[in-house]
Design a protein around this motif. Structure first.
Motif: not given
Length: 328
Positions: A18-21, A63-67, A200-206
Protein backbone atom coordinates in the motif's frame (compact mmCIF):
# COMPACT_ATOMS: atom_id res chain seq x y z
CA UNK A 1 -11.19 1.60 -1.54
CA UNK A 2 -12.39 2.53 -5.02
CA UNK A 3 -11.27 0.47 -8.00
CA UNK A 4 -9.68 3.55 -9.58
CA UNK A 5 -7.36 3.98 -6.63
CA UNK A 6 -6.65 0.26 -6.33
CA UNK A 7 -5.76 -0.04 -10.01
CA UNK A 8 -3.59 3.07 -10.02
CA UNK A 9 -1.73 1.89 -6.91
CA UNK A 10 -1.53 -1.76 -7.97
CA UNK A 11 2.22 -1.66 -8.39
CA UNK A 12 2.67 0.03 -5.03
CA UNK A 13 0.48 -2.52 -3.27
CA UNK A 14 2.43 -5.34 -4.89
CA UNK A 15 5.68 -3.77 -3.76
CA UNK A 16 4.99 -2.84 -0.17
CA UNK A 17 1.43 -3.39 0.93
CA UNK A 18 0.00 0.00 0.00
CA UNK A 19 2.88 2.45 -0.42
CA UNK A 20 3.05 5.09 -3.17
CA UNK A 21 5.42 7.37 -5.29
CA UNK A 22 7.43 10.60 -5.83
CA UNK A 23 5.93 13.49 -7.75
CA UNK A 24 6.77 13.73 -11.43
CA UNK A 25 8.15 16.75 -13.22
CA UNK A 26 6.20 19.95 -12.83
CA UNK A 27 4.12 21.18 -15.72
CA UNK A 28 3.58 24.82 -16.54
CA UNK A 29 -0.16 25.31 -16.49
CA UNK A 30 -1.70 27.08 -19.49
CA UNK A 31 -5.46 26.72 -19.22
CA UNK A 32 -7.26 25.08 -16.32
CA UNK A 33 -10.99 24.30 -16.27
CA UNK A 34 -13.23 22.59 -13.75
CA UNK A 35 -14.87 19.31 -14.76
CA UNK A 36 -17.83 17.58 -13.23
CA UNK A 37 -17.65 13.84 -12.59
CA UNK A 38 -19.54 13.16 -15.82
CA UNK A 39 -17.32 15.52 -17.80
CA UNK A 40 -14.18 13.90 -16.35
CA UNK A 41 -15.36 10.42 -17.38
CA UNK A 42 -16.26 11.65 -20.87
CA UNK A 43 -12.90 13.38 -21.32
CA UNK A 44 -10.90 10.31 -20.29
CA UNK A 45 -12.84 7.81 -22.40
CA UNK A 46 -11.07 8.68 -25.71
CA UNK A 47 -7.73 8.64 -23.84
CA UNK A 48 -8.42 5.04 -22.83
CA UNK A 49 -9.26 4.16 -26.44
CA UNK A 50 -6.11 5.78 -27.81
CA UNK A 51 -3.90 4.25 -25.10
CA UNK A 52 -5.29 0.76 -25.69
CA UNK A 53 -4.59 1.09 -29.40
CA UNK A 54 -1.05 2.35 -28.76
CA UNK A 55 -0.37 -0.53 -26.36
CA UNK A 56 -1.22 -3.17 -28.95
CA UNK A 57 2.28 -2.94 -30.40
CA UNK A 58 4.00 -3.21 -27.02
CA UNK A 59 4.41 -1.10 -23.90
CA UNK A 60 6.10 -0.74 -20.54
CA UNK A 61 5.22 0.91 -17.26
CA UNK A 62 7.78 2.13 -14.73
CA UNK A 63 6.81 2.75 -11.13
CA UNK A 64 8.66 4.53 -8.34
CA UNK A 65 7.62 4.80 -4.71
CA UNK A 66 8.81 7.16 -2.00
CA UNK A 67 7.44 8.03 1.38
CA UNK A 68 7.62 7.30 5.07
CA UNK A 69 7.60 3.55 4.48
CA UNK A 70 9.95 1.36 2.44
CA UNK A 71 10.67 2.86 -1.01
CA UNK A 72 10.62 0.71 -4.09
CA UNK A 73 10.53 0.52 -7.87
CA UNK A 74 8.81 -1.71 -10.38
CA UNK A 75 8.83 -2.24 -14.14
CA UNK A 76 6.28 -4.00 -16.34
CA UNK A 77 7.29 -4.84 -19.93
CA UNK A 78 4.77 -6.31 -22.38
CA UNK A 79 5.27 -7.85 -25.83
CA UNK A 80 1.77 -8.69 -27.14
CA UNK A 81 3.03 -10.04 -30.47
CA UNK A 82 4.85 -12.88 -28.72
CA UNK A 83 2.44 -13.21 -25.81
CA UNK A 84 5.01 -12.48 -23.12
CA UNK A 85 5.21 -10.07 -20.18
CA UNK A 86 8.00 -9.38 -17.71
CA UNK A 87 7.87 -7.65 -14.36
CA UNK A 88 10.56 -6.71 -11.87
CA UNK A 89 10.25 -5.22 -8.40
CA UNK A 90 12.86 -3.92 -5.97
CA UNK A 91 12.26 -3.09 -2.32
CA UNK A 92 14.84 -2.17 0.30
CA UNK A 93 17.64 -4.08 -1.40
CA UNK A 94 15.59 -7.18 -2.25
CA UNK A 95 14.49 -8.01 -5.76
CA UNK A 96 11.99 -10.29 -7.45
CA UNK A 97 11.04 -10.78 -11.06
CA UNK A 98 8.82 -12.93 -13.23
CA UNK A 99 7.70 -13.78 -16.74
CA UNK A 100 4.25 -14.73 -18.00
CA UNK A 101 4.14 -16.54 -21.35
CA UNK A 102 0.78 -17.18 -22.99
CA UNK A 103 -0.07 -20.85 -23.39
CA UNK A 104 2.95 -21.89 -21.35
CA UNK A 105 2.96 -20.55 -17.81
CA UNK A 106 4.87 -18.45 -15.29
CA UNK A 107 8.54 -18.07 -14.44
CA UNK A 108 9.17 -16.47 -11.04
CA UNK A 109 12.35 -15.85 -9.10
CA UNK A 110 13.03 -18.29 -6.28
CA UNK A 111 10.81 -17.06 -3.46
CA UNK A 112 12.92 -17.53 -0.35
CA UNK A 113 16.14 -18.67 1.31
CA UNK A 114 14.92 -22.27 1.64
CA UNK A 115 14.31 -22.48 -2.11
CA UNK A 116 17.78 -21.15 -2.83
CA UNK A 117 19.24 -23.68 -0.40
CA UNK A 118 17.29 -26.43 -2.17
CA UNK A 119 18.69 -25.75 -5.66
CA UNK A 120 22.18 -25.50 -4.22
CA UNK A 121 21.70 -28.85 -2.46
CA UNK A 122 20.45 -30.33 -5.74
CA UNK A 123 23.65 -29.26 -7.50
CA UNK A 124 21.93 -26.56 -9.58
CA UNK A 125 23.35 -23.25 -8.33
CA UNK A 126 22.57 -21.44 -11.62
CA UNK A 127 18.82 -21.79 -11.06
CA UNK A 128 17.09 -18.46 -10.45
CA UNK A 129 13.52 -19.11 -11.59
CA UNK A 130 10.80 -21.62 -10.79
CA UNK A 131 8.39 -22.54 -13.60
CA UNK A 132 4.69 -23.10 -13.03
CA UNK A 133 2.97 -24.52 -16.13
CA UNK A 134 -0.38 -23.12 -17.25
CA UNK A 135 -1.46 -23.99 -20.77
CA UNK A 136 -4.62 -21.88 -20.38
CA UNK A 137 -2.73 -18.68 -19.60
CA UNK A 138 -3.56 -15.72 -21.80
CA UNK A 139 -1.67 -12.46 -21.79
CA UNK A 140 -4.89 -10.47 -21.59
CA UNK A 141 -6.02 -12.20 -18.40
CA UNK A 142 -2.60 -11.92 -16.79
CA UNK A 143 -2.37 -8.20 -17.51
CA UNK A 144 -5.91 -7.59 -16.28
CA UNK A 145 -5.14 -9.32 -12.97
CA UNK A 146 -1.52 -8.36 -12.34
CA UNK A 147 -0.38 -5.25 -14.22
CA UNK A 148 -1.23 -1.52 -14.18
CA UNK A 149 -2.34 -1.38 -17.81
CA UNK A 150 -3.25 2.03 -19.26
CA UNK A 151 -6.74 0.74 -20.00
CA UNK A 152 -7.26 -0.38 -16.39
CA UNK A 153 -6.17 2.97 -14.97
CA UNK A 154 -8.50 4.81 -17.33
CA UNK A 155 -11.56 2.58 -17.31
CA UNK A 156 -12.55 2.00 -13.68
CA UNK A 157 -14.22 4.50 -11.34
CA UNK A 158 -12.82 7.65 -12.94
CA UNK A 159 -16.01 9.65 -12.52
CA UNK A 160 -14.75 12.14 -9.94
CA UNK A 161 -14.96 15.88 -10.31
CA UNK A 162 -11.63 17.61 -10.84
CA UNK A 163 -9.62 19.85 -13.11
CA UNK A 164 -8.31 19.72 -16.65
CA UNK A 165 -5.12 21.63 -17.43
CA UNK A 166 -4.03 22.03 -21.07
CA UNK A 167 -0.32 22.83 -21.63
CA UNK A 168 1.41 24.67 -24.47
CA UNK A 169 2.74 21.44 -26.01
CA UNK A 170 -0.72 19.93 -26.26
CA UNK A 171 -0.40 17.65 -23.25
CA UNK A 172 -3.14 17.59 -20.64
CA UNK A 173 -3.28 16.91 -16.90
CA UNK A 174 -6.45 15.63 -15.26
CA UNK A 175 -6.49 15.95 -11.47
CA UNK A 176 -8.96 14.28 -9.10
CA UNK A 177 -9.23 13.79 -5.34
CA UNK A 178 -9.75 10.07 -4.67
CA UNK A 179 -9.98 8.57 -1.18
CA UNK A 180 -7.75 11.18 0.42
CA UNK A 181 -5.20 11.17 -2.39
CA UNK A 182 -4.53 13.60 -5.21
CA UNK A 183 -4.46 11.60 -8.43
CA UNK A 184 -3.04 13.20 -11.57
CA UNK A 185 -3.33 11.60 -15.00
CA UNK A 186 -0.87 12.88 -17.61
CA UNK A 187 -2.02 12.69 -21.23
CA UNK A 188 0.46 13.15 -24.08
CA UNK A 189 -0.08 15.44 -27.08
CA UNK A 190 -0.94 12.26 -29.00
CA UNK A 191 -3.86 11.66 -26.63
CA UNK A 192 -2.41 8.64 -24.83
CA UNK A 193 -1.86 8.19 -21.11
CA UNK A 194 1.80 9.01 -20.55
CA UNK A 195 1.85 8.73 -16.78
CA UNK A 196 0.06 9.08 -13.49
CA UNK A 197 0.81 10.31 -10.02
CA UNK A 198 -0.86 9.63 -6.67
CA UNK A 199 0.08 11.70 -3.64
CA UNK A 200 -0.96 11.77 0.00
CA UNK A 201 0.57 13.26 3.14
CA UNK A 202 3.19 10.57 3.70
CA UNK A 203 3.82 9.04 0.31
CA UNK A 204 3.88 9.56 -3.43
CA UNK A 205 3.80 7.25 -6.43
CA UNK A 206 4.65 7.95 -10.07
CA UNK A 207 3.74 5.75 -13.00
CA UNK A 208 5.25 6.34 -16.46
CA UNK A 209 4.20 4.66 -19.72
CA UNK A 210 6.18 4.00 -22.89
CA UNK A 211 4.44 2.75 -26.05
CA UNK A 212 6.77 0.86 -28.40
CA UNK A 213 7.60 -2.73 -29.43
CA UNK A 214 9.36 -4.55 -26.59
CA UNK A 215 11.93 -7.36 -26.72
CA UNK A 216 11.75 -9.83 -23.82
CA UNK A 217 14.12 -12.80 -23.58
CA UNK A 218 12.75 -15.69 -21.47
CA UNK A 219 15.04 -17.28 -18.86
CA UNK A 220 17.71 -19.72 -20.09
CA UNK A 221 16.96 -23.39 -19.48
CA UNK A 222 19.79 -23.83 -16.97
CA UNK A 223 18.34 -21.03 -14.83
CA UNK A 224 14.90 -22.66 -14.47
CA UNK A 225 13.54 -25.44 -12.28
CA UNK A 226 10.06 -26.98 -12.38
CA UNK A 227 7.70 -26.18 -9.54
CA UNK A 228 7.20 -29.84 -8.56
CA UNK A 229 10.93 -30.53 -8.50
CA UNK A 230 11.62 -27.44 -6.41
CA UNK A 231 8.97 -28.45 -3.87
CA UNK A 232 10.62 -31.85 -3.60
CA UNK A 233 13.99 -30.24 -2.98
CA UNK A 234 12.56 -27.89 -0.37
CA UNK A 235 11.08 -30.82 1.56
CA UNK A 236 14.45 -32.53 1.63
CA UNK A 237 16.16 -29.35 2.86
CA UNK A 238 13.67 -29.49 5.73
CA UNK A 239 14.00 -33.26 6.13
CA UNK A 240 15.74 -33.37 9.56
CA UNK A 241 13.06 -31.16 11.12
CA UNK A 242 10.25 -33.06 9.37
CA UNK A 243 11.43 -36.47 10.60
CA UNK A 244 11.68 -35.15 14.14
CA UNK A 245 8.28 -33.50 13.98
CA UNK A 246 6.56 -36.63 12.67
CA UNK A 247 8.20 -38.80 15.31
CA UNK A 248 7.00 -36.61 18.18
CA UNK A 249 3.57 -36.10 16.59
CA UNK A 250 3.13 -39.86 16.21
CA UNK A 251 4.17 -40.42 19.82
CA UNK A 252 1.73 -37.76 21.02
CA UNK A 253 -1.10 -39.32 19.03
CA UNK A 254 -0.36 -42.76 20.53
CA UNK A 255 -0.40 -41.35 24.06
CA UNK A 256 -3.65 -39.54 23.36
CA UNK A 257 -5.24 -42.72 22.01
CA UNK A 258 -4.22 -44.60 25.18
CA UNK A 259 -6.16 -42.09 27.32
CA UNK A 260 -3.90 -42.41 30.30
CA UNK A 261 -3.60 -46.18 30.07
CA UNK A 262 -0.66 -48.26 28.89
CA UNK A 263 0.48 -47.39 25.36
CA UNK A 264 0.18 -50.57 23.31
CA UNK A 265 2.88 -51.33 20.76
CA UNK A 266 0.36 -52.05 18.00
CA UNK A 267 -1.45 -48.79 18.69
CA UNK A 268 1.84 -46.87 18.67
CA UNK A 269 2.87 -48.35 15.34
CA UNK A 270 -0.51 -47.57 13.82
CA UNK A 271 -0.44 -43.96 15.04
CA UNK A 272 3.08 -43.24 13.77
CA UNK A 273 2.37 -44.85 10.39
CA UNK A 274 -0.75 -42.75 10.02
CA UNK A 275 1.13 -39.51 10.72
CA UNK A 276 3.93 -40.50 8.33
CA UNK A 277 1.46 -41.46 5.61
CA UNK A 278 -0.41 -38.18 5.99
CA UNK A 279 2.81 -36.26 5.45
CA UNK A 280 3.81 -38.27 2.38
CA UNK A 281 0.38 -37.70 0.87
CA UNK A 282 0.50 -33.95 1.59
CA UNK A 283 4.03 -33.57 0.22
CA UNK A 284 3.28 -35.84 -2.75
CA UNK A 285 6.43 -37.88 -2.27
CA UNK A 286 7.50 -40.95 -0.33
CA UNK A 287 10.01 -39.36 2.00
CA UNK A 288 9.04 -40.77 5.39
CA UNK A 289 9.66 -44.47 6.04
CA UNK A 290 8.29 -46.25 9.10
CA UNK A 291 9.61 -49.71 10.11
CA UNK A 292 8.87 -51.90 13.10
CA UNK A 293 11.53 -52.27 15.78
CA UNK A 294 11.39 -53.91 19.18
CA UNK A 295 8.46 -52.37 21.09
CA UNK A 296 7.92 -49.64 18.53
CA UNK A 297 8.95 -48.14 15.20
CA UNK A 298 11.78 -46.34 13.49
CA UNK A 299 10.93 -43.21 11.47
CA UNK A 300 13.53 -42.32 8.86
CA UNK A 301 14.21 -40.43 5.64
CA UNK A 302 17.17 -40.36 3.26
CA UNK A 303 18.09 -37.34 1.15
CA UNK A 304 18.57 -38.56 -2.45
CA UNK A 305 21.04 -35.76 -3.22
CA UNK A 306 23.24 -35.73 -0.10
CA UNK A 307 22.49 -39.36 0.92
CA UNK A 308 22.13 -38.19 4.51
CA UNK A 309 19.78 -40.32 6.63
CA UNK A 310 17.90 -39.02 9.66
CA UNK A 311 15.95 -41.38 11.91
CA UNK A 312 14.18 -41.52 15.26
CA UNK A 313 12.98 -44.48 17.31
CA UNK A 314 9.66 -44.37 19.13
CA UNK A 315 8.97 -47.09 21.70
CA UNK A 316 6.08 -47.93 24.01
CA UNK A 317 7.09 -47.66 27.66
CA UNK A 318 4.21 -48.05 30.06
CA UNK A 319 1.98 -45.01 29.71
CA UNK A 320 4.62 -43.23 27.66
CA UNK A 321 5.80 -43.24 24.06
CA UNK A 322 9.52 -42.48 24.24
CA UNK A 323 11.23 -40.71 21.32
CA UNK A 324 15.00 -40.82 20.77
CA UNK A 325 17.34 -39.91 17.91
CA UNK A 326 18.65 -43.04 16.20
CA UNK A 327 22.42 -42.81 15.99
CA UNK A 328 22.96 -46.19 14.30
Amino acid sequence: MSRSRSVLLLAAVSLAGGLSIAPGAAYAADTTTQLSAAQMAAALKPVATASTAAAEGGWRADVAITGDSVPGTASYVVDPSHGIAYEQMRIAGSQRAGYAIAGKGFYRTLPDRTSRAAVKMMGRPTVKYVFTPDSTLTLAKHLKDDAPTPAAVLSDDIDHAGTKTVHDDGSVDYVQAVDGQTVTLHVSPAGTLSGARAEADSFAMTLTYTYAPQTITPPAANSVIGEAQLKRGVWYVQMPAVVKQISYAGAAEARSAARGSTVKVASLRKAVRRVGSMFNTKAQLKMINVKDVRRGVRVSATNPWTHETVSYVITASGKKAAVSRDQS
